[in-house]
Design an enzyme around this catalytic site. Structure first.
Site, PDB file in Angstrom:
ATOM      1  N   GLU A 177      18.895  56.743  37.549  1.00 32.45           N
ATOM      2  CA  GLU A 177      19.295  55.962  36.376  1.00 32.45           C
ATOM      3  C   GLU A 177      20.595  56.466  35.779  1.00 32.45           C
ATOM      4  O   GLU A 177      21.160  55.864  34.866  1.00 32.45           O
ATOM      5  CB  GLU A 177      18.167  55.973  35.340  1.00 32.45           C
ATOM      6  CG  GLU A 177      16.984  55.163  35.869  1.00 32.45           C
ATOM      7  CD  GLU A 177      15.794  55.120  34.955  1.00 32.45           C
ATOM      8  OE1 GLU A 177      15.666  56.024  34.095  1.00 32.45           O
ATOM      9  OE2 GLU A 177      14.977  54.199  35.102  1.00 32.45           O
ATOM     10  N   ARG A 444      37.544  32.355  29.291  1.00 33.07           N
ATOM     11  CA  ARG A 444      38.619  31.541  29.880  1.00 33.07           C
ATOM     12  C   ARG A 444      37.988  30.409  30.711  1.00 33.07           C
ATOM     13  O   ARG A 444      38.507  30.023  31.738  1.00 33.07           O
ATOM     14  CB  ARG A 444      39.532  32.398  30.747  1.00 33.07           C
ATOM     15  CG  ARG A 444      41.001  31.990  30.679  1.00 33.07           C
ATOM     16  CD  ARG A 444      41.849  32.691  31.728  1.00 33.07           C
ATOM     17  NE  ARG A 444      43.250  32.379  31.547  1.00 33.07           N
ATOM     18  CZ  ARG A 444      44.158  32.406  32.518  1.00 33.07           C
ATOM     19  NH1 ARG A 444      43.815  32.749  33.730  1.00 33.07           N
ATOM     20  NH2 ARG A 444      45.403  32.134  32.274  1.00 33.07           N
ATOM     21  N   LYS A 477      49.430  38.611  44.378  1.00 34.76           N
ATOM     22  CA  LYS A 477      49.111  39.144  43.049  1.00 34.76           C
ATOM     23  C   LYS A 477      47.634  38.847  42.844  1.00 34.76           C
ATOM     24  O   LYS A 477      47.227  37.677  42.808  1.00 34.76           O
ATOM     25  CB  LYS A 477      49.969  38.453  41.991  1.00 34.76           C
ATOM     26  CG  LYS A 477      49.645  38.884  40.574  1.00 34.76           C
ATOM     27  CD  LYS A 477      50.610  38.226  39.594  1.00 34.76           C
ATOM     28  CE  LYS A 477      50.206  38.479  38.154  1.00 34.76           C
ATOM     29  NZ  LYS A 477      51.024  37.692  37.221  1.00 34.76           N
ATOM     30  N   ASP A 479      44.503  38.805  40.654  1.00 27.87           N
ATOM     31  CA  ASP A 479      44.205  38.808  39.215  1.00 27.87           C
ATOM     32  C   ASP A 479      42.693  38.874  38.960  1.00 27.87           C
ATOM     33  O   ASP A 479      41.868  38.672  39.876  1.00 27.87           O
ATOM     34  CB  ASP A 479      44.799  37.522  38.618  1.00 27.87           C
ATOM     35  CG  ASP A 479      45.257  37.678  37.186  1.00 27.87           C
ATOM     36  OD1 ASP A 479      44.813  38.624  36.521  1.00 27.87           O
ATOM     37  OD2 ASP A 479      46.053  36.836  36.730  1.00 27.87           O
ATOM     38  N   ASN A 481      40.526  37.815  35.370  1.00 24.53           N
ATOM     39  CA  ASN A 481      40.844  37.449  33.991  1.00 24.53           C
ATOM     40  C   ASN A 481      39.677  37.360  33.014  1.00 24.53           C
ATOM     41  O   ASN A 481      39.735  36.578  32.074  1.00 24.53           O
ATOM     42  CB  ASN A 481      41.606  36.123  34.000  1.00 24.53           C
ATOM     43  CG  ASN A 481      43.058  36.348  34.347  1.00 24.53           C
ATOM     44  OD1 ASN A 481      43.740  37.131  33.703  1.00 24.53           O
ATOM     45  ND2 ASN A 481      43.534  35.692  35.388  1.00 24.53           N
ATOM     46  N   CYS A 527      46.149  43.207  39.229  1.00 26.32           N
ATOM     47  CA  CYS A 527      46.358  42.610  37.912  1.00 26.32           C
ATOM     48  C   CYS A 527      44.977  42.266  37.388  1.00 26.32           C
ATOM     49  O   CYS A 527      44.105  41.859  38.152  1.00 26.32           O
ATOM     50  CB  CYS A 527      47.210  41.344  38.042  1.00 26.32           C
ATOM     51  SG  CYS A 527      47.459  40.461  36.495  1.00 26.32           S
ATOM     52  N   ASP A 535      43.818  51.401  37.469  1.00 30.03           N
ATOM     53  CA  ASP A 535      43.082  52.622  37.767  1.00 30.03           C
ATOM     54  C   ASP A 535      43.348  53.040  39.206  1.00 30.03           C
ATOM     55  O   ASP A 535      43.831  52.246  40.030  1.00 30.03           O
ATOM     56  CB  ASP A 535      41.576  52.402  37.533  1.00 30.03           C
ATOM     57  CG  ASP A 535      41.031  51.241  38.348  1.00 30.03           C
ATOM     58  OD1 ASP A 535      40.946  51.381  39.582  1.00 30.03           O
ATOM     59  OD2 ASP A 535      40.695  50.184  37.768  1.00 30.03           O
ATOM     60  N   ASP A 549      49.884  42.061  30.092  1.00 25.56           N
ATOM     61  CA  ASP A 549      50.339  40.692  29.850  1.00 25.56           C
ATOM     62  C   ASP A 549      51.319  40.646  28.689  1.00 25.56           C
ATOM     63  O   ASP A 549      51.870  39.584  28.385  1.00 25.56           O
ATOM     64  CB  ASP A 549      49.136  39.783  29.543  1.00 25.56           C
ATOM     65  CG  ASP A 549      48.568  39.163  30.806  1.00 25.56           C
ATOM     66  OD1 ASP A 549      49.184  39.331  31.874  1.00 25.56           O
ATOM     67  OD2 ASP A 549      47.500  38.521  30.728  1.00 25.56           O
ATOM     68  N   GLU A 615      74.318  35.288  30.640  1.00 25.52           N
ATOM     69  CA  GLU A 615      73.025  35.945  30.887  1.00 25.52           C
ATOM     70  C   GLU A 615      72.796  36.150  32.387  1.00 25.52           C
ATOM     71  O   GLU A 615      72.307  37.190  32.824  1.00 25.52           O
ATOM     72  CB  GLU A 615      71.882  35.105  30.286  1.00 25.52           C
ATOM     73  CG  GLU A 615      71.829  35.175  28.769  1.00 25.52           C
ATOM     74  CD  GLU A 615      70.876  34.143  28.156  1.00 25.52           C
ATOM     75  OE1 GLU A 615      70.220  34.495  27.168  1.00 25.52           O
ATOM     76  OE2 GLU A 615      70.799  32.993  28.653  1.00 25.52           O
TER      77      GLU A 615
HETATM   78  C1  DGJ Z   1      46.922  36.870  33.771  1.00 23.05           C
HETATM   79  C2  DGJ Z   1      48.092  37.577  34.379  1.00 23.05           C
HETATM   80  O1  DGJ Z   1      48.223  38.846  33.875  1.00 23.05           O
HETATM   81  C3  DGJ Z   1      49.323  36.729  34.171  1.00 23.05           C
HETATM   82  O2  DGJ Z   1      50.464  37.412  34.585  1.00 23.05           O
HETATM   83  C4  DGJ Z   1      49.143  35.444  34.915  1.00 23.05           C
HETATM   84  O3  DGJ Z   1      49.052  35.718  36.288  1.00 23.05           O
HETATM   85  C5  DGJ Z   1      47.891  34.746  34.424  1.00 23.05           C
HETATM   86  N1  DGJ Z   1      46.739  35.593  34.437  1.00 23.05           N
HETATM   87  C6  DGJ Z   1      47.603  33.527  35.256  1.00 23.05           C
HETATM   88  O4  DGJ Z   1      46.406  32.940  34.935  1.00 23.05           O
END
Ligand code: DGJ
Length: 731
Positions: A177, A444, A477, A479, A481, A527, A535, A549, A615
């Site tokens: 545990e 989300r 990338k 992600d 979220n 991400c 980590d 972000d 720019e």
């Molecule tokens: C969270 C990420 O950190 C952003 O850069 C972008 O990729 C969005 N998600 C897209 O949903």
């Protein structure tokens, strides 16, 4: 020898160049922790254990006539539970008969060259380092539970890694545990703990607190290492600074639920226990089975926090991230997220890529919204098929154009998630984590896939493979979220539901492992809504991770500095974005956004097609500067220079070549003041007797002058101004 065992004194000694770690088996077989700190050259440090008969601290049966020896006060290497040590335990176990005690005693040990990997989990790679491994087996003779304590010693890197393998050596089943990776008892000292806390869009702010007689808990139960509490903790002398004092680091190499507990006990001694979070955790350990915990990377510095950070930067760059990325130049990229969000089509992406390539950008990354029915963040996750309405001709049309421009192409995925409104969920509702009969929590508007189920992992691998094989894609990338909850797997029996959170991580790691093996040239950027899984576990697969972000240059100063305590800049995804900034509304100069983003894996995240010619030419120059300074930024030794009286006003940091041949000072004004004081920056790591020229000027100064006298910088004009000063050794 990095690891020795003195049979006569029953002492284990682990030695690195600048640290020593010692344990001793006492006369009843308890494994005591006797020392961790500066080298003491094999001295038996058990003389520091002073017997005291403390009230209400009982004695093991064998010690009953020796009341000064209590397991409630002895410094232990890895405590059992329920036997009268009232401090934090490193294990909790339920035996077949319902008993909940565990009395670990020394059984055996082995010492071997090299370092074994941990089944299913990322761990520090031995590479070509001189590494040896000690395994001490502790046993509870009554229940048959064994704890194999693994210590791998990286002598030249001043790093010791630890993890624990629990083995059921009995004929009966039992339930774990709590299963800690490590425990560390320090008897004496006045300590501060430093941890890295935050929230979405403000990760890893430095929290430094003095210990008192209580228990501090740094943890996550979000199914991810989290934006909120990073799995990295430092214990340092109360007076420690960047350049002085003893500092111990404990970094858990894990991306899921974690917990580090720090207790100062009745006698002022400190115990640290770190590992998987035991909340809602349980693991059925049948006869003969074993359970491996994640690894902890331990480091010790006798000379303050900068040196501790340098130890972590080195081990992460050289032994945690795949070695092939060590010297590989990372591409300067442009990401369309803050430029378009979901509102794009092929022409828009090609336009962005074209303008960016003319300015020197090397990779186009297409973010969220290219697949399924995904025109906002309410639907489509799980359906990894190109949305041909938005992208006629598929990804191929874009990648063909992009590669013709001489650029690479990267693509966004969020593999572990699913929307209710998706083909995947309609076909496989049982693949989402959710309690039977209960509506799930949506975040989300999405749910979390059951990565503990190998069918889900196989499905994701196949989907991603099809996409990766369909076009020239060099980069992903990856992600994540939302935080995880409703942790219930339809694929596991009720008695195993306490295993789901950890099995989820094993599933994610196995998918990452399969992809990195199947596509050895594919780079994966981690991400999780920015830095929610920043980590060492993710870094094993992802040499860079989107740091936050929050792309505001001024907020990034805090985020990147906090991150730097444990992680090198080569892991920090950092981009120049538009102004006013989308997260804070702040307007900062383009030059300052460049200075801040360059201290990471550099890129842009704005609609570059809408910029003025001025720019655009600034960006062209920024990219040239970054490419020229790249070796120094990525491989140089990093110093935080902002401590002291003006840290609220300026933030400064330095990269210095390991041989002291050049240094780059970066400074940003956070707050404009009238009639302001001058900031005098003391450089670090230079050769005192060498001369350095400030690039672009005729000014030549000695390393000693720059380090001990400093270099005065006047940045008082204009909000958020900044400077980069490059000193090059001339003699
Ligand atoms: C969270 C990420 O950190 C952003 O850069 C972008 O990729 C969005 N998600 C897209 O949903």
């Amino acid at each position: 020898m990095a690891i020795t065992y003195d049979e006569s004194k029953k002492i284990f000694t682990l030695t690195t160049n600048n640290s020593e770690y010692q344990m001793k088996v006492d006369d009843i077989g308890l494994l005591l922790h006797t020392y961790y700190g500066k080298p003491v050259y094999g001295t038996d440090m058990s003389y520091q254990i002073v017997p005291v008969d403390r009230g209400f601290s009982g004695n093991l049966y064998e010690y009953r006539m020796d009341r000064g020896r209590s397991i409630d006060t002895l410094p232990q290497e890895f405590s059992g539970c329920g036997m009268g040590d009232y401090r934090i335990s490193s294990v909790a176990v339920k035996a077949k008969n319902g008993s909940r005690t565990c009395d670990f005693r020394y059984k055996s040990h082995s010492i071997k060259e090299g370092k074994p990997s941990i089944p299913g989990l990322p761990s520090v790679r031995p590479c070509d380092d001189e590494v040896s491994t000690l395994v001490i087996t502790l046993e509870d003779r009554l229940t048959g539970l064994e704890a194999e304590l693994f210590y791998s010693v990286f002598m030249d890197k001043d790093i010791i890694t630890r993890h624990t393998r629990f083995v059921n050596a009995s004929d009966n089943g039992m339930i774990l545990e709590k299963a800690a990776s490590m425990m560390l008892d320090l008897q004496y000292g006045e300590w501060d703990e430093i941890h890295f806390a935050g929230r979405h869009c403000m990760e890893r702010s430095v929290q430094r607190n003095r210990l008192s007689q209580d228990i501090r808990v740094i943890s996550s139960k979000r199914g991810m290492s989290s934006h909120h509490q990073n799995p990295f903790v430092i214990l340092c002398d109360h007076t420690a600074t960047e350049e002085s004092g003893s500092c111990f680091g404990m970094m858990l190499m894990y991306s899921g639920n974690h917990k580090t507990e720090i207790e100062q006990d009745q006698a002022g001694a400190v115990r640290i226990v770190s590992g998987i979070n035991d909340e809602n955790f349980s693991w059925n350990l049948k006869s003969g089975e074993s359970f491996d915990t994640p690894e902890v990377i331990m480091a010790y510095s006798a000379i303050g926090l900068s040196a501790l950070s340098h130890l972590y930067h080195r081990i992460i760059r050289e032994n945690v991230c795949d070695r092939k990325y060590l010297d590989m130049k990372r591409p300067v990229l442009i990401n369309n997220w803050e430029a378009t969000y979901f509102d794009f089509n092929s022409d828009k992406i090609i336009d962005i890529a074209k303008t960016a390539s003319e300015l020197g950008v090397e990779m186009m990354v297409l973010d969220d919204g290219w697949f399924g029915k995904r025109d906002d963040d309410n639907s489509g996750l799980g359906d990894w098929l190109v949305n041909e309405r938005k992208l006629p001709g598929g990804l191929r049309r874009i990648t063909d154009e992009v590669t013709k421009m001489g650029m690479k192409f990267g693509l966004w995925f969020e593999p572990e998630m699913v929307n209710e409104d998706s083909g995947l969920f309609r076909t496989h509702p049982e693949w989402a984590l959710r309690d039977p009969g209960r509506n799930p929590n949506l975040s989300r508007n999405q749910m979390v896939l059951d990565m503990s189920n190998s069918e889900v992992v196989d499905y994701l691998f196949d989907c991603m493979k099809k996409v990766l094989d369909s076009a020239d894609i060099s980069y992903i990338k990856w992600d994540f979220n939302r935080s995880v909850c409703n942790v219930y797997s339809n694929a596991l029996e009720p008695s195993r539901q306490g295993e789901v959170a950890h099995r989820f991580m094993l599933g994610t790691y196995s998918l990452l492992d399969r992809l990195t093996k199947a596509y050895p040239d594919l780079m994966i950027e981690g991400c999780a809504g920015g830095g929610g899984r920043f980590d060492a576990g993710m870094m094993y697969f992802c040499p860079q991770i989107w740091c936050s972000d929050d792309t505001d240059a001024i907020e990034r100063l805090e985020i990147q500095e906090g991150t730097s305590f444990g992680y090198p800049v080569s892991t920090m995804g950092s981009h120049v974005s538009a102004v006013p900034n989308h997260q804070t509304g702040r307007t900062t100069p383009l030059s300052t956004r460049g200075v801040v983003a360059m201290s990471g894996t550099f890129g842009y995240e704005l609609d570059i097609t809408k910029l003025t010619d001025e720019e655009k030419s600034t960006i062209k120059e920024q990219i040239k500067t970054f490419n020229r300074l790249y070796p120094l930024i990525q491989k140089g030794t990093y110093y935080r220079l902002s401590q002291g009286d003006q840290s609220e006003i300026y933030k400064a940091w330095e990269f210095v070549a390991p041989d002291g041949s050049e240094a780059l000072i970066n400074i940003v004004l956070k707050k404009s003041q009238a009639n302001a004081r001058i900031k005098n920056v003391h450089l670090k790591g230079l050769c005192a007797d060498a001369m350095y020229r400030l690039e672009g000027t005729e000014q030549v100064l000695s390393g000693a002058a720059l380090m001990y006298g400093g270099y005065a910088i006047n940045l008082s004009s204009g909000d958020y101004s900044s400077a980069q000063l490059h000193f090059i050794k001339t003699t």
